[in-house]
Design an enzyme around this catalytic site. Structure first.
Site, PDB file in Angstrom:
ATOM      1  N   GLY A  10       0.688  -1.181  -0.062  1.00 38.62           N
ATOM      2  CA  GLY A  10       0.231   0.161   0.019  1.00 38.62           C
ATOM      3  C   GLY A  10       0.894   1.172  -0.048  1.00 38.62           C
ATOM      4  O   GLY A  10       2.096   1.161  -0.069  1.00 38.62           O
ATOM      5  N   LYS A 197      -6.905  10.321  16.485  1.00 30.22           N
ATOM      6  CA  LYS A 197      -7.002  10.418  15.170  1.00 30.22           C
ATOM      7  C   LYS A 197      -8.347   9.804  14.633  1.00 30.22           C
ATOM      8  O   LYS A 197      -8.954  10.209  13.685  1.00 30.22           O
ATOM      9  CB  LYS A 197      -5.840   9.038  14.760  1.00 30.22           C
ATOM     10  CG  LYS A 197      -5.672   8.738  13.156  1.00 30.22           C
ATOM     11  CD  LYS A 197      -5.010  10.036  12.369  1.00 30.22           C
ATOM     12  CE  LYS A 197      -4.929   9.743  10.890  1.00 30.22           C
ATOM     13  NZ  LYS A 197      -4.615   8.610  10.356  1.00 30.22           N
ATOM     14  N   ASN A 205     -13.444  11.262   6.926  1.00 32.31           N
ATOM     15  CA  ASN A 205     -13.256  10.189   5.658  1.00 32.31           C
ATOM     16  C   ASN A 205     -14.784  10.041   5.362  1.00 32.31           C
ATOM     17  O   ASN A 205     -15.103  10.066   3.851  1.00 32.31           O
ATOM     18  CB  ASN A 205     -12.990   8.873   6.404  1.00 32.31           C
ATOM     19  CG  ASN A 205     -11.481   9.026   6.548  1.00 32.31           C
ATOM     20  OD1 ASN A 205     -10.844  10.253   6.721  1.00 32.31           O
ATOM     21  ND2 ASN A 205     -10.555   8.095   6.556  1.00 32.31           N
ATOM     22  N   ASN A 215     -10.412  17.249   1.113  1.00 33.99           N
ATOM     23  CA  ASN A 215     -10.482  17.421   2.702  1.00 33.99           C
ATOM     24  C   ASN A 215     -10.931  18.819   3.032  1.00 33.99           C
ATOM     25  O   ASN A 215     -11.265  19.039   4.084  1.00 33.99           O
ATOM     26  CB  ASN A 215      -9.033  16.945   3.343  1.00 33.99           C
ATOM     27  CG  ASN A 215      -8.690  15.375   3.223  1.00 33.99           C
ATOM     28  OD1 ASN A 215      -9.904  14.733   3.002  1.00 33.99           O
ATOM     29  ND2 ASN A 215      -7.606  15.089   3.766  1.00 33.99           N
ATOM     30  N   SER A 267      -8.531   8.743   2.202  1.00 36.03           N
ATOM     31  CA  SER A 267      -8.541   7.297   1.889  1.00 36.03           C
ATOM     32  C   SER A 267      -9.730   6.717   1.577  1.00 36.03           C
ATOM     33  O   SER A 267      -9.945   5.724   0.597  1.00 36.03           O
ATOM     34  CB  SER A 267      -7.678   6.520   2.967  1.00 36.03           C
ATOM     35  OG  SER A 267      -8.376   6.686   4.278  1.00 36.03           O
ATOM     36  N   GLU A 279     -12.911   1.419   4.920  1.00 32.74           N
ATOM     37  CA  GLU A 279     -12.755   1.073   6.407  1.00 32.74           C
ATOM     38  C   GLU A 279     -13.744   1.803   7.643  1.00 32.74           C
ATOM     39  O   GLU A 279     -13.437   1.869   8.484  1.00 32.74           O
ATOM     40  CB  GLU A 279     -11.423   1.924   6.850  1.00 32.74           C
ATOM     41  CG  GLU A 279     -10.225   1.340   6.077  1.00 32.74           C
ATOM     42  CD  GLU A 279      -9.030   2.192   6.233  1.00 32.74           C
ATOM     43  OE1 GLU A 279      -8.196   1.571   6.836  1.00 32.74           O
ATOM     44  OE2 GLU A 279      -8.767   3.320   5.831  1.00 32.74           O
TER      45      GLU A 279
HETATM   46  O1  PAF Z   1      -7.609   8.478   5.843  1.00 35.73           O
HETATM   47  C1  PAF Z   1      -6.902   9.650   5.440  1.00 35.73           C
HETATM   48  O2  PAF Z   1      -7.366  10.058   4.256  1.00 35.73           O
HETATM   49  C2  PAF Z   1      -6.120  10.373   6.391  1.00 35.73           C
HETATM   50  O3  PAF Z   1      -6.153   9.823   7.670  1.00 35.73           O
HETATM   51  C3  PAF Z   1      -6.684  11.796   6.650  1.00 35.73           C
HETATM   52  C4  PAF Z   1      -5.854  12.297   8.057  1.00 35.73           C
HETATM   53  C5  PAF Z   1      -7.991  11.930   6.889  1.00 35.73           C
HETATM   54  C6  PAF Z   1      -6.203  12.627   5.945  1.00 35.73           C
HETATM   55  O4  PAF Z   1      -6.623  12.407   4.387  1.00 35.73           O
END
Ligand code: PAF
Length: 313
Positions: A10, A197, A205, A215, A267, A279
């Protein structure tokens, strides 16, 4: 210094491999799919680093080695089961993933006293396919890695120097990781860092995936109420498990990460865009599960899980 064994091909795993290569740290990569393993990494200053792309199977690791699994939570169980017969010497295992649930998987398979490190990173990396059909990884943002040892018995060493006295194997593993992709910062309260986090991922996300946005748009006025509700539920749940989060601070941190990574697509946005499993269960789904166990209502997170799942099918 022990050898670094990196599982999966990855974006973050490839970045760690490239950085280990650049810094002369001995490493091996174990991609699940050789065809999508990046052949090189592109540094921000334009430097290009070739990566080892051999398809390797698990090997017996030495105690001083480090096995890092920068995988999605839902891939961990199968990956750890595959490595289990090769871990008799008890080398350090490092988990690095978005969301929560990996610790439970690792404890289940390895035992609650296994030399384990949990890490979260803010380095930015993007895996891209080139016009010739191979892959490369781009280092998109300098960050830092926070790491801690969740299986240590109390009192938890507060500083890395204290950890070196109590658990030299773990302190040396952290040094190996720091020599590969710095900076790696030891956190005695790693679970607090991971929950923090989680709050960032729980807002950025799903909203970026559902609304097909970068973002930075998380800060737009149209998301004000949703942002607040997610952070409110997160804070209630986290604090019910003994943490001490402040809702306004949680929200402030989410907005600052959204700004710092503003041009990125999250992501989860990328998972949806490429038709991959998301996820969501390990992020908002984890908040919902933990809320249920304490009888706390979490309607906003529940709705987000349902909406992202509806988008994924
Ligand atoms: O999953 C993600 O994309 C990252 O953890 C974050 C911090 C949201 C930045 O894109």
């Amino acid at each position: 210094m022990g050898k670094l064994h990196i599982v999966g091909g990855g974006a973050i795993g490839s970045l760690i491999a490239a950085s280990a290569h650049k810094n002369g740290v001995p490493y091996d990569c174990y991609p699940r799919n050789i065809r999508t393993m990046p052949a090189r990494a592109q540094w921000q200053d334009g430097q290009s680093i070739e990566l080892k792309t051999a398809m390797l199977g698990p090997v017996i690791l030495e105690k001083g080695d480090v096995l890092i699994l920068p995988l999605k939570v839902y891939q961990l169980n199968a990956a750890l089961k595959q490595w289990l017969p090769y871990l008799n010497q008890k080398p350090t295992v490092v988990l690095m993933h978005n969301g929560m649930g990996g610790l439970e998987v690792a404890r289940d398979l390895l035992g609650a006293d296994y030399p384990l490190l949990l890490a979260t990173t803010s380095h930015g990396a993007l895996k891209e396919s080139t016009s010739s059909g191979d892959f490369h990884v781009k280092y998109t943002g300098l960050g830092a890695t926070q790491i801690g040892a969740p299986n240590l018995v109390k009192p938890i060493p507060q500083k890395l120097a204290d950890l070196l006295q109590v658990a030299p194997q773990l302190a040396n593993a952290i040094a190996t990781l720091d020599s590969s992709l710095p900076p790696v910062q030891y956190r005695s309260d790693i679970l607090t860092a991971l929950w923090a986090k989680l709050s960032v991922n729980a807002v950025i996300n799903p909203l970026t995936a559902l609304h097909d946005i970068q973002n930075k748009h998380i800060a737009d006025a149209e998301f004000e109420q949703t942002r607040r509700k997610i952070c409110h539920e997160f804070t209630l749940v986290a604090n019910a498990y003994g943490f001490n989060f402040d809702e306004d601070e949680v929200l402030k941190n989410v907005l600052s990460v959204a700004k710092a990574t503003g041009e990125n697509y999250s992501s989860m946005h990328q998972d949806i865009a490429h038709g991959r499993q998301t996820e969501i269960d390990a992020i908002n789904g984890y908040i919902v599960e933990m809320a249920k166990k304490k009888g706390i209502p979490a309607p906003e997170n529940t709705l987000l899980v349902e909406r992202v799942k509806a988008l994924s099918v």
